[in-house]
Motif scaffolding. Sequence first.
Motif: not given
Length: 342
Positions: A67-68, A100-101, A139-141, A253-254
């Motif tokens: 996810e990063v 993710v990709i 994407i994440n913010l 992520h967990d």
Amino acid sequence: MMEFTVQLKDASSRVIIERESHLHLKDYINFNCKVMVVSDTQIPLSLKEEVMAQLENATLVEVAEGEVSKGFDTYQMLLEKLLSLHFSRKDMVLALGGGVIGDLAGFVAGTYKRGCRFVSIPTTTLSQIDSSIGGKVAINLNGIKNCVGCFYHPETVIVDVDTLKTLSKRHFYNGLVEALKAGCIQDPVIFDLFKEHIDEIDVESPYLEEIIERSLFMKKRVVEKDEKEQNIRKILNFGHTIGHAIESIYHLHDYYHGECVANGMIMIEENEQIRHDLIEILKKMNIPFVTSLDCEECIRFIKNDKKAKGNEIDIVKVNELGKAVIEKVKIDDLRQYIRRSL
Ligand SMILES: NC(=O)c1ccc[n+]([C@@H]2O[C@H](COP(=O)([O-])OP(=O)(O)OC[C@H]3O[C@@H](n4cnc5c(N)ncnc54)[C@H](O)[C@@H]3O)[C@@H](O)[C@H]2O)c1
Ligand SMILES: [Zn+2]
């Protein structure tokens, strides 16, 4: 082999579902342009080599796993790479990887010079079942999932179940949760396949192909009716409102996306029989059950949800298999659902 088209107002996606199709890309796609293949470091080298061997004018860019990579640094790096390689709008970004990709490369493709060619080869169950069609790319913010994104549809999606052979068991089942969701909201046949055959579902199994085909076809029908999520597309969010909050609380992520959605579905499900069946199926899939959750933190995240309007949010409920309904509820009232499962 199954093939269908997702037909939107201003775009369309051709979806090919066939074993070994990733080895015959030129049968489906015109590569008469520059290609940037975006993949991640954990995706097997053999897959990348098999794809690259078919392309003459291609560059492979590998980003960090996980996810990063759905962040601004990676997004900018990819755009700069396209610019330095003098990509035009007629050139292609090809996503080779999981959700993710797909989300990252799709957002790059959709925003570089206002949109270049975009093709997707999903390589996880989650992306083959769900995320590769529908056009949501993002994407994440600041830890908020999919906060920055747009709608951008791949011109072609190559779904080759054989690419899943190397996927870990945990990721395999994580992705299947989205199919179980499809069964709950629209297609009871999928739900029954899970109920009757979950012990037999693996990469070799024809049940897996049937589940993937039915799930994608369900999503096609829903997205065609409501591309921009004004009404019926909201049903795809079954389990996601609380699921996304769980994902955020665990810093993305967990627990994996599907695992969070699984927990969200159990929490929101009110029909005791469906809830019981869901729990039994999810146990067999080794989905971890979240047992300690800060309810107030969960509510705070839900208030930040893109779908929240003031103190209210649309929640998807499944009182009868295959018949999802959307209900407006007060976010504060969601506490009773969250607490019920803890
Ligand atoms: N756009 C949408 O409509 C939509 C829908 C659902 C989920 N999503 C997004 O999808 C993402 C999750 O996707 P995911 O579960 O595919 O995660 P992912 O892309 O991180 O892939 C999971 C892991 O599997 C590895 N992997 C991928 N293919 C492999 C293969 N064939 N063999 C071995 N390893 C392989 C990856 O390197 C990664 O470590 C989340 O960011 C979520 O928000 C998007
Ligand atoms: Zn999802």
